[in-house]
Design a protein around this motif. Structure first.
Motif, PDB file in Angstrom:
ATOM      1  N   ILE A   1       3.909  15.741  -6.807  1.00  0.00           N
ATOM      2  CA  ILE A   1       5.213  16.267  -7.212  1.00  0.00           C
ATOM      3  C   ILE A   1       5.263  17.730  -6.783  1.00  0.00           C
ATOM      4  O   ILE A   1       4.340  18.495  -7.054  1.00  0.00           O
ATOM      5  N   THR A   2       6.325  18.073  -6.089  1.00  0.00           N
ATOM      6  CA  THR A   2       6.460  19.460  -5.670  1.00  0.00           C
ATOM      7  C   THR A   2       7.592  20.121  -6.448  1.00  0.00           C
ATOM      8  O   THR A   2       8.561  19.468  -6.811  1.00  0.00           O
ATOM      9  N   GLU A   3       7.434  21.394  -6.685  1.00  0.00           N
ATOM     10  CA  GLU A   3       8.442  22.153  -7.433  1.00  0.00           C
ATOM     11  C   GLU A   3       9.065  23.193  -6.523  1.00  0.00           C
ATOM     12  O   GLU A   3       8.386  23.780  -5.707  1.00  0.00           O
ATOM     13  N   LYS A   4      10.353  23.361  -6.691  1.00  0.00           N
ATOM     14  CA  LYS A   4      11.035  24.381  -5.905  1.00  0.00           C
ATOM     15  C   LYS A   4      11.998  25.132  -6.805  1.00  0.00           C
ATOM     16  O   LYS A   4      12.568  24.567  -7.721  1.00  0.00           O
ATOM     17  N   ILE A   5      12.155  26.409  -6.522  1.00  0.00           N
ATOM     18  CA  ILE A   5      13.180  27.187  -7.211  1.00  0.00           C
ATOM     19  C   ILE A   5      14.418  27.142  -6.315  1.00  0.00           C
ATOM     20  O   ILE A   5      14.354  27.491  -5.149  1.00  0.00           O
TER      21      ILE A   5
ATOM     22  N   VAL B   1      13.495  22.771  -9.627  1.00  0.00           N
ATOM     23  CA  VAL B   1      13.702  21.366  -9.278  1.00  0.00           C
ATOM     24  C   VAL B   1      12.361  20.739  -8.903  1.00  0.00           C
ATOM     25  O   VAL B   1      11.577  21.320  -8.165  1.00  0.00           O
ATOM     26  N   LYS B   2      12.111  19.565  -9.465  1.00  0.00           N
ATOM     27  CA  LYS B   2      10.889  18.831  -9.122  1.00  0.00           C
ATOM     28  C   LYS B   2      11.241  17.693  -8.175  1.00  0.00           C
ATOM     29  O   LYS B   2      12.199  16.972  -8.398  1.00  0.00           O
ATOM     30  N   TYR B   3      10.460  17.583  -7.128  1.00  0.00           N
ATOM     31  CA  TYR B   3      10.679  16.528  -6.151  1.00  0.00           C
ATOM     32  C   TYR B   3       9.437  15.651  -6.058  1.00  0.00           C
ATOM     33  O   TYR B   3       8.317  16.127  -6.183  1.00  0.00           O
ATOM     34  N   GLN B   4       9.699  14.363  -5.825  1.00  0.00           N
ATOM     35  CA  GLN B   4       8.608  13.461  -5.481  1.00  0.00           C
ATOM     36  C   GLN B   4       9.104  12.698  -4.267  1.00  0.00           C
ATOM     37  O   GLN B   4      10.155  12.080  -4.304  1.00  0.00           O
ATOM     38  N   ASN B   5       8.360  12.784  -3.185  1.00  0.00           N
ATOM     39  CA  ASN B   5       8.786  12.169  -1.923  1.00  0.00           C
ATOM     40  C   ASN B   5      10.180  12.647  -1.543  1.00  0.00           C
ATOM     41  O   ASN B   5      11.029  11.853  -1.160  1.00  0.00           O
ATOM     42  N   GLU B   6      10.411  13.927  -1.720  1.00  0.00           N
ATOM     43  CA  GLU B   6      11.686  14.561  -1.365  1.00  0.00           C
ATOM     44  C   GLU B   6      12.862  14.033  -2.179  1.00  0.00           C
ATOM     45  O   GLU B   6      14.017  14.250  -1.836  1.00  0.00           O
ATOM     46  N   VAL B   7      12.574  13.315  -3.242  1.00  0.00           N
ATOM     47  CA  VAL B   7      13.645  12.852  -4.125  1.00  0.00           C
ATOM     48  C   VAL B   7      13.589  13.709  -5.386  1.00  0.00           C
ATOM     49  O   VAL B   7      12.526  13.914  -5.961  1.00  0.00           O
ATOM     50  N   GLU B   8      14.776  14.213  -5.782  1.00  0.00           N
ATOM     51  CA  GLU B   8      14.835  15.070  -6.953  1.00  0.00           C
ATOM     52  C   GLU B   8      14.582  14.223  -8.198  1.00  0.00           C
ATOM     53  O   GLU B   8      15.232  13.214  -8.416  1.00  0.00           O
ATOM     54  N   ILE B   9      13.610  14.619  -8.996  1.00  0.00           N
ATOM     55  CA  ILE B   9      13.329  13.832 -10.195  1.00  0.00           C
ATOM     56  C   ILE B   9      13.568  14.636 -11.468  1.00  0.00           C
ATOM     57  O   ILE B   9      13.652  14.079 -12.547  1.00  0.00           O
TER      58      ILE B   9
ATOM     59  N   LEU C   1       0.839  -1.193   0.000  1.00  0.00           N
ATOM     60  CA  LEU C   1       0.000   0.000   0.000  1.00  0.00           C
ATOM     61  C   LEU C   1       0.877   1.247   0.000  1.00  0.00           C
ATOM     62  O   LEU C   1       0.604   2.213  -0.694  1.00  0.00           O
ATOM     63  N   GLU C   2       1.952   1.185   0.761  1.00  0.00           N
ATOM     64  CA  GLU C   2       2.864   2.321   0.829  1.00  0.00           C
ATOM     65  C   GLU C   2       3.445   2.618  -0.555  1.00  0.00           C
ATOM     66  O   GLU C   2       3.484   3.743  -1.004  1.00  0.00           O
ATOM     67  N   GLU C   3       3.852   1.535  -1.182  1.00  0.00           N
ATOM     68  CA  GLU C   3       4.412   1.689  -2.527  1.00  0.00           C
ATOM     69  C   GLU C   3       3.377   2.298  -3.462  1.00  0.00           C
ATOM     70  O   GLU C   3       3.688   3.169  -4.266  1.00  0.00           O
ATOM     71  N   LEU C   4       2.189   1.804  -3.279  1.00  0.00           N
ATOM     72  CA  LEU C   4       1.098   2.282  -4.115  1.00  0.00           C
ATOM     73  C   LEU C   4       0.899   3.783  -3.922  1.00  0.00           C
ATOM     74  O   LEU C   4       0.764   4.544  -4.864  1.00  0.00           O
ATOM     75  N   LEU C   5       0.936   4.191  -2.655  1.00  0.00           N
ATOM     76  CA  LEU C   5       0.744   5.610  -2.347  1.00  0.00           C
ATOM     77  C   LEU C   5       1.908   6.431  -2.882  1.00  0.00           C
ATOM     78  O   LEU C   5       1.728   7.539  -3.362  1.00  0.00           O
ATOM     79  N   ASN C   6       3.106   5.832  -2.800  1.00  0.00           N
ATOM     80  CA  ASN C   6       4.285   6.531  -3.300  1.00  0.00           C
ATOM     81  C   ASN C   6       4.124   6.917  -4.766  1.00  0.00           C
ATOM     82  O   ASN C   6       4.517   7.987  -5.184  1.00  0.00           O
ATOM     83  N   ASN C   7       3.552   5.984  -5.501  1.00  0.00           N
ATOM     84  CA  ASN C   7       3.382   6.242  -6.924  1.00  0.00           C
ATOM     85  C   ASN C   7       2.457   7.412  -7.185  1.00  0.00           C
ATOM     86  O   ASN C   7       2.508   8.037  -8.225  1.00  0.00           O
TER      87      ASN C   7
END
Ligand code: ZN
Length: 314
Positions: free
Chosen positions: A123-127, A169-177, A113-119
């Motif tokens: 996505i957050t964007e930061k300058i 910079v785009k992040y998903q789960n605090e990971v830079e993507i 379920l966690e994995e599912l939610l992760n997907n």
């Protein structure tokens, strides 16, 4: 009249059932402290019911509630499993791919379920503004070769510059993507390192006005404006007149140019639309200066000084 009677009987029935239900739930509430647990049953058609039971396994609970599975149905969790308070029993088609919903409370399924939610994590964007060093360049300057000292001399120490680069910079789960550069701003220009190379043999040993020291700057040549002068094989231009370039080729008008060592020998340059080859060096030819070889001193004088765009041909 008959209809009215029927209606009142129905109302009576509903009232009775309600009272019984209230009594049952009252008993249920009282009995919670003993062995009763709250179980939710979701039927295949999506209908949900919550039942209170003291039974241990799903089989027993289904029996208790007069729920009979047909051949094609199964439960999640399995019928033989024991249930805890809060368990959700799902009745599904046998072909139903058992996923996570009914098993959330089970440890193994939690990760799924966690994995599912992760997907589906937003996505957050930061300058982001980063300071980046600009490495300095090393420029060599050929000396006129009048002394025997062959050691190179550092005329100016290099110093790195600093630029400020702005990224989105785009992040998903605090990971830079994703990282996209938006702009950059030079905070501090680098200071080029200037080394004087003492060479006894240079075919373009600058003399007279060509030896005057000048401010040296370098940068990539793509379309940059360079100070273009011209020279011939005469002694005024070269201090000698054998017509051999620093590269060892025979200087040829329309092809040979002298440029600073930031261009390796053989580099093809487009100067104002015409192609030349870097074959020569010169004492005063550094930075954004290029000397074009011509056949006669008169032509060199006629050329004078021009400021033209230069780019490297790959
Ligand atoms: Zn000349």
């Amino acid at each position: 009249m008959k209809n009215q009677e029927k209606a009142s009987i129905s109302i009576m029935k509903i009232l009775c059932v309600s009272i019984i239900l209230i009594l049952i739930s009252g008993i249920g509430v009282m009995a919670v402290n003993t062995n009763l647990k709250d179980i939710k049953i979701i039927l295949q058609n999506g209908y949900e019911m919550t039942v209170l039971t003291s039974k241990a396994t799903i089989n027993e609970i289904l029996d208790e509630n007069n729920i009979i599975l047909n051949e094609n149905q199964k439960t999640i969790p399995e019928e033989t499993e024991e249930v805890k308070a809060g368990t959700i029993i799902k009745i599904v088609d046998k072909s139903y791919n058992e996923v996570q919903i009914a098993k959330v409370s089970e440890q193994g399924a939690e990760t799924t379920l966690e994995e599912l939610l992760n997907n589906y994590a937003p996505i957050t964007e930061k300058i982001v503004v980063e300071q980046v060093e600009i490495p300095y360049e090393t420029i060599t300057k050929n000396s006129t070769g009048t002394n025997d000292d062959t050691e190179n001399k550092v005329l100016q120490n290099g110093e790195n510059g600093i630029k400020e680069v702005t990224y989105k910079v785009k992040y998903q789960n605090e990971v830079e993507i994703e990282k996209i550069q938006l702009s950059e701003k030079v905070i501090k220009e680098p200071v080029n390192k200037i080394v004087q190379v003492n060479k006894k043999i240079t075919s373009r040993a600058g003399t007279t006005s060509r030896t005057t020291p000048s401010t040296v700057t370098t940068s990539s040549a793509n379309g940059q404006i360079y100070k273009i002068t011209a020279y011939c094989p005469c002694s005024k231009c070269c201090g000698k007149s054998n017509g051999i370039t620093a590269m060892g080729t025979r200087a040829t008008a329309g092809r040979t140019v002298a440029a600073s060592s930031k261009f390796t020998f053989g580099t093809k340059l487009n100067i104002n639309g015409r192609t030349y080859v870097v074959e020569d060096r010169g004492g005063a030819i550094n930075g954004n200066k290029i000397d074009i070889f011509v056949n006669s001193h008169a032509e060199a004088l006629a050329w004078g000084v021009r400021y033209l765009p230069v780019s490297v041909i790959n």
